[in-house]
Structure formats: C-alpha cells, structure tokens
Design a protein around this motif. Structure first.
Motif, PDB file in Angstrom:
ATOM      1  N   ALA A  50     -12.759  -7.030  -8.570  1.00  0.00           N
ATOM      2  CA  ALA A  50     -11.875  -6.481  -7.482  1.00  0.00           C
ATOM      3  C   ALA A  50     -11.232  -7.227  -6.691  1.00  0.00           C
ATOM      4  O   ALA A  50      -9.879  -6.877  -6.497  1.00  0.00           O
ATOM      5  CB  ALA A  50     -13.090  -5.687  -6.591  1.00  0.00           C
ATOM      6  N   SER A  51     -11.579  -8.473  -6.423  1.00  0.00           N
ATOM      7  CA  SER A  51     -10.686  -9.162  -5.525  1.00  0.00           C
ATOM      8  C   SER A  51      -9.351  -9.661  -6.335  1.00  0.00           C
ATOM      9  O   SER A  51      -8.219  -9.470  -5.754  1.00  0.00           O
ATOM     10  CB  SER A  51     -11.234 -10.340  -5.132  1.00  0.00           C
ATOM     11  N   ALA A  52      -9.584  -9.939  -7.519  1.00  0.00           N
ATOM     12  CA  ALA A  52      -8.237 -10.307  -8.497  1.00  0.00           C
ATOM     13  C   ALA A  52      -7.162  -9.120  -8.403  1.00  0.00           C
ATOM     14  O   ALA A  52      -6.084  -9.244  -8.403  1.00  0.00           O
ATOM     15  CB  ALA A  52      -8.643 -10.829  -9.702  1.00  0.00           C
ATOM     16  N   MET A  53      -7.808  -7.946  -8.458  1.00  0.00           N
ATOM     17  CA  MET A  53      -6.870  -6.771  -8.761  1.00  0.00           C
ATOM     18  C   MET A  53      -6.555  -6.357  -7.367  1.00  0.00           C
ATOM     19  O   MET A  53      -5.091  -6.256  -7.200  1.00  0.00           O
ATOM     20  CB  MET A  53      -7.893  -5.352  -9.037  1.00  0.00           C
ATOM     21  N   ILE A  54      -7.054  -6.674  -6.184  1.00  0.00           N
ATOM     22  CA  ILE A  54      -6.648  -6.207  -4.848  1.00  0.00           C
ATOM     23  C   ILE A  54      -5.259  -7.284  -4.588  1.00  0.00           C
ATOM     24  O   ILE A  54      -4.600  -7.050  -3.858  1.00  0.00           O
ATOM     25  CB  ILE A  54      -7.664  -6.526  -3.959  1.00  0.00           C
ATOM     26  N   SER A  55      -5.681  -8.573  -4.797  1.00  0.00           N
ATOM     27  CA  SER A  55      -4.694  -9.598  -4.819  1.00  0.00           C
ATOM     28  C   SER A  55      -3.295  -9.163  -5.639  1.00  0.00           C
ATOM     29  O   SER A  55      -2.166  -9.337  -4.915  1.00  0.00           O
ATOM     30  CB  SER A  55      -5.194 -10.992  -5.153  1.00  0.00           C
ATOM     31  N   ARG A  56      -3.619  -8.862  -6.597  1.00  0.00           N
ATOM     32  CA  ARG A  56      -2.290  -8.393  -7.550  1.00  0.00           C
ATOM     33  C   ARG A  56      -1.913  -7.358  -6.748  1.00  0.00           C
ATOM     34  O   ARG A  56      -0.362  -7.310  -6.873  1.00  0.00           O
ATOM     35  CB  ARG A  56      -2.950  -7.893  -8.804  1.00  0.00           C
ATOM     36  N   LEU A  57      -2.076  -6.375  -6.528  1.00  0.00           N
ATOM     37  CA  LEU A  57      -2.042  -4.695  -5.853  1.00  0.00           C
ATOM     38  C   LEU A  57      -1.066  -5.458  -4.476  1.00  0.00           C
ATOM     39  O   LEU A  57       0.171  -4.974  -4.350  1.00  0.00           O
ATOM     40  CB  LEU A  57      -2.850  -3.964  -5.438  1.00  0.00           C
ATOM     41  N   LEU A  58      -1.341  -6.393  -3.793  1.00  0.00           N
ATOM     42  CA  LEU A  58      -0.809  -6.765  -2.449  1.00  0.00           C
ATOM     43  C   LEU A  58       0.569  -7.325  -2.741  1.00  0.00           C
ATOM     44  O   LEU A  58       1.433  -7.273  -2.321  1.00  0.00           O
ATOM     45  CB  LEU A  58      -1.636  -7.714  -1.708  1.00  0.00           C
ATOM     46  N   GLU A  59       0.392  -8.279  -3.756  1.00  0.00           N
ATOM     47  CA  GLU A  59       1.734  -9.017  -4.415  1.00  0.00           C
ATOM     48  C   GLU A  59       2.659  -8.013  -4.995  1.00  0.00           C
ATOM     49  O   GLU A  59       3.852  -8.485  -4.712  1.00  0.00           O
ATOM     50  CB  GLU A  59       1.267  -9.897  -5.646  1.00  0.00           C
ATOM     51  N   GLN A  60       2.232  -7.060  -5.280  1.00  0.00           N
ATOM     52  CA  GLN A  60       3.034  -5.552  -5.954  1.00  0.00           C
ATOM     53  C   GLN A  60       3.697  -4.931  -4.761  1.00  0.00           C
ATOM     54  O   GLN A  60       4.535  -4.023  -4.940  1.00  0.00           O
ATOM     55  CB  GLN A  60       2.499  -5.009  -6.900  1.00  0.00           C
ATOM     56  N   GLY A  61       3.223  -5.107  -3.531  1.00  0.00           N
ATOM     57  CA  GLY A  61       3.976  -4.360  -2.698  1.00  0.00           C
ATOM     58  C   GLY A  61       3.056  -3.236  -1.899  1.00  0.00           C
ATOM     59  O   GLY A  61       3.417  -2.465  -1.027  1.00  0.00           O
ATOM     60  N   TYR A  62       1.802  -3.159  -2.497  1.00  0.00           N
ATOM     61  CA  TYR A  62       0.866  -1.898  -2.171  1.00  0.00           C
ATOM     62  C   TYR A  62       0.270  -2.177  -0.808  1.00  0.00           C
ATOM     63  O   TYR A  62      -0.005  -3.402  -0.513  1.00  0.00           O
ATOM     64  CB  TYR A  62      -0.035  -1.550  -3.029  1.00  0.00           C
ATOM     65  N   GLN A  63       0.037  -1.175   0.207  1.00  0.00           N
ATOM     66  CA  GLN A  63      -0.960  -1.240   1.212  1.00  0.00           C
ATOM     67  C   GLN A  63      -2.432  -1.106   0.686  1.00  0.00           C
ATOM     68  O   GLN A  63      -2.675   0.146   0.166  1.00  0.00           O
ATOM     69  CB  GLN A  63      -0.355  -0.007   2.389  1.00  0.00           C
ATOM     70  N   VAL A  64      -3.230  -1.964   1.036  1.00  0.00           N
ATOM     71  CA  VAL A  64      -4.563  -1.960   0.634  1.00  0.00           C
ATOM     72  C   VAL A  64      -5.688  -2.058   1.609  1.00  0.00           C
ATOM     73  O   VAL A  64      -5.588  -2.864   2.434  1.00  0.00           O
ATOM     74  CB  VAL A  64      -4.770  -2.883  -0.376  1.00  0.00           C
ATOM     75  N   LYS A  65      -6.529  -1.110   1.696  1.00  0.00           N
ATOM     76  CA  LYS A  65      -7.753  -0.842   2.556  1.00  0.00           C
ATOM     77  C   LYS A  65      -8.662  -1.287   1.880  1.00  0.00           C
ATOM     78  O   LYS A  65      -8.962  -0.602   0.614  1.00  0.00           O
ATOM     79  CB  LYS A  65      -7.840   0.414   3.222  1.00  0.00           C
ATOM     80  N   VAL A  66      -9.685  -2.268   2.140  1.00  0.00           N
ATOM     81  CA  VAL A  66     -10.684  -2.642   1.431  1.00  0.00           C
ATOM     82  C   VAL A  66     -12.171  -2.529   2.226  1.00  0.00           C
ATOM     83  O   VAL A  66     -12.198  -2.872   3.362  1.00  0.00           O
ATOM     84  CB  VAL A  66     -10.600  -3.924   0.914  1.00  0.00           C
ATOM     85  N   TRP A  67     -13.089  -2.136   1.470  1.00  0.00           N
ATOM     86  CA  TRP A  67     -14.303  -1.962   1.902  1.00  0.00           C
ATOM     87  C   TRP A  67     -15.361  -2.893   1.081  1.00  0.00           C
ATOM     88  O   TRP A  67     -15.091  -2.551  -0.298  1.00  0.00           O
ATOM     89  CB  TRP A  67     -15.144  -0.628   2.086  1.00  0.00           C
ATOM     90  N   ASN A  68     -16.191  -3.645   1.430  1.00  0.00           N
ATOM     91  CA  ASN A  68     -17.521  -4.162   0.685  1.00  0.00           C
ATOM     92  C   ASN A  68     -18.317  -4.431   1.147  1.00  0.00           C
ATOM     93  O   ASN A  68     -18.600  -4.484   2.458  1.00  0.00           O
ATOM     94  CB  ASN A  68     -16.655  -5.559  -0.085  1.00  0.00           C
TER      95      ASN A  68
END
Length: 323
Positions: A46-64
């Motif tokens: 999940a962290s790897a995918m979140i990092s990728r999405l952030l790099e691509q310019g998405y706004q990401v809200k995360v719960w863990n």
C-alpha cells in the motif's frame, strides 16, 4: 530582435505548458489533478502504491490501523486520517489493501467504515487478496449503497509497485473499469480484465496457491540438498538458471540456504498460508479436488502453528527440518 525572440520563446513555453496541462486533465475523460483518493492501509504494498500516486499528482488521504506507518507518507504529501470513514469522505475513489476478509469487512462496513462515508458513484477499488465468497458479498453491499466496485487484486512486489509496474487482476463491469483506468494506469504497467466481479480474485487465489506449491517444493529441494551436504550457494545458483526455476523459488531459496527468515520480507509465511487457504475454499466451492495445493497449504499451516507466521516465506523450510 533579442526582446522579440525572448517573447516568442516565452509564448511557446506557455503554449506547451497549457497543452500538457489540458492533456493531463482530459486523459480518458477525467482530470488527474482533480481526482482525490482515499486509501485504506499503509503496509508495504500500500505504501508503495500511495507513494506512486502522490508522484503522479493525486491527492491521497490515508488511514492505517498503525498511525506511525502513515508518517513517511505524510512527508510526501499524503493526508493522515483517523478512521476509514474520514479517508473515504469526499473522494473520487477508495483503494483498499487489507490482510484478510476480517480486516476488509471492518474497514469497509464497520464503525466509521469507508462505505458509510463514500459519495454515491465513487469507486471502491479492492486490491486486497480476499476469499472469493467475501468479494461477492462485499461487492453486493457496496453497489447496493450506490458506489462502484472493482475486484482488483495485484501481483507485484513493493519495489515494482513504487515504479509503476503493478499488474492488476481485474473483475469488473466494463464501464466501471473504464472509469477507474486513469487511476489504475498511473500505478500499473498492465491491467488484465478477466471478466465480472470475482474473476480477478479467482485468478489471484490460484496464482498464489501455485506460489505456495513452488515454495514448498523448493523447501524440499533445499532440505534434501543440505542434508546430503551439497553446497548451498551452488544449489541456489543452479536452481535459478535451471529449467524448473520459478520466481517464487528464486526469491525464497536464498533465505532457506542462509536460514535467515527475518530480512528482505516481501511476503510473510502467514499471508501465503492465508491466500492458499482461501484458494482451497474456492476449490471446495467449485467441487474441485487439489491434492498438490492441499499438501502445500498444510505445509504452510504447520509453519504458522510453529510460530513462523511473521517471518519470510522461506521459513516454511523449518517445518521439514522439524525445528
């Protein structure tokens, strides 16, 4: 002349910027910069995918569940949330990476769960490896609430996910998948659409059961080779370059040879046992007997009983050694 040339250069640069921005915002009919994603889970994948999405310019809200795992992601621009519902509120899509059925049910349907906070029409992209029966049940509840469900487990290791080399194994309606593609293509180099909801999970479960078989068989190879006194490094090298080599075996044999099951963990023994168990449930649902898969599953179950669940999959070797 110099001033005129400079003006032309700046105008051209502005034009190129506008064209690029417009292309990004209209790609597949959706504006990349406008899309907001809620993410449930911040484990290795999940962290790897979140990092990728952030790099691509998405706004990401995360719960863990463990808030500490979100801290490195916040440093990259993610927004930390205190509940699944908060992460799912006012977003275009919610992506989930949970360990099993119980965890997935809790984050989607439990108190302060994601589904209760989602906007009708939002995408629910479930990347967890879950049992087939639960996927069908969960998808029905999500769609009944007016949201769109995509059965999208993945096959990759975290390093691949981080550089956009995820492979999605999809079960979804064609129109729903089309809506989700801009997000999925931002993190994937391949999207395999197997058919309706549940079909992606069917492939993923059998794929992971095959991995369990490969690893269990590799453990038998190593156990016999070591007992007979063969050089471990030579065994690993020969296997990796041989006709029967598999990625699962190549990844786990070095840990079996060294006996170090604590480092470089891409996938734990417990997760492999869980996936193999879900695959056997599926086979039972379909009335198919899988003797080889059953044997491998039992081997991983014994590793769990012996306390190796949190270690790398190579620890399954210890069940043969009897330690």
């Amino acid at each position: 002349m110099a001033a005129l040339f400079l003006k032309l250069v700046l105008s051209f640069k502005h034009l190129i910027t506008r064209v690029w921005t417009t292309t990004q915002q209209t790609k597949n009919g959706y504006g990349l910069m406008a899309l907001k994603i809620g993410f449930l889970g911040a484990g290795r994948m999940a962290s790897a995918m979140i990092s990728r999405l952030l790099e691509q310019g998405y706004q990401v809200k995360v719960w863990n569940r463990s808030a500490a795992k979100i801290t490195p992601l916040v440093a990259k621009g993610a927004i930390a949330c205190t509940s699944p519902g908060e992460a799912a509120n006012d977003v275009d899509a919610v992506i989930s990476f949970m360990a099993d059925d119980i965890a997935a049910e809790t984050v989607w349907l439990g108190d302060n769960g994601a589904l209760g906070a989602m906007t009708p029409g939002a995408l629910a992209i479930e990347c967890s490896t879950l049992s087939h029966g639960f996927v069908v049940e969960l998808s029905t509840k999500i769609m009944t609430a007016g949201c769109l469900y995509i059965d999208a487990p993945v096959t990759a290791v975290p390093a691949q996910v981080a550089v956009g080399e995820t492979m999605f194994l999809v079960g979804a309606d064609d129109t729903v998948l089309k809506q989700a593609r801009p997000i999925m293509e931002s993190v994937a180099n391949r999207i395999v659409h197997f058919g309706p909801i549940g079909s992606g999970t069917i492939y993923k479960l059998m794929n992971n059961l095959l991995g369990a078989v490969h690893i269990a068989a590799a453990a038998e190879l190593v156990a016999v080779a070591q007992k007979a006194g063969l050089d471990g490094n030579l065994v690993a090298e020969t296997f990796a370059n041989g006709a029967v080599a598999s990625r699962a075996g190549v990844m786990t044999i070095p840990g079996m040879i060294s006996g170090n099951h604590n480092e470089g963990i891409h996938f734990t023994t417990a997760l492999r046992a869980k996936d193999a168990g879900y695959a056997m449930w599926l086979a039972n649902e379909l009335g198919v007997d899988l003797p080889v898969g059953r044997s491998a599953t039992e081997m991983f179950d014994r590793a769990i009983e012996a306390g190796f669940g949190d270690l790398a999959q190579s620890a399954v070797l210890e069940t043969i050694r009897g330690r």
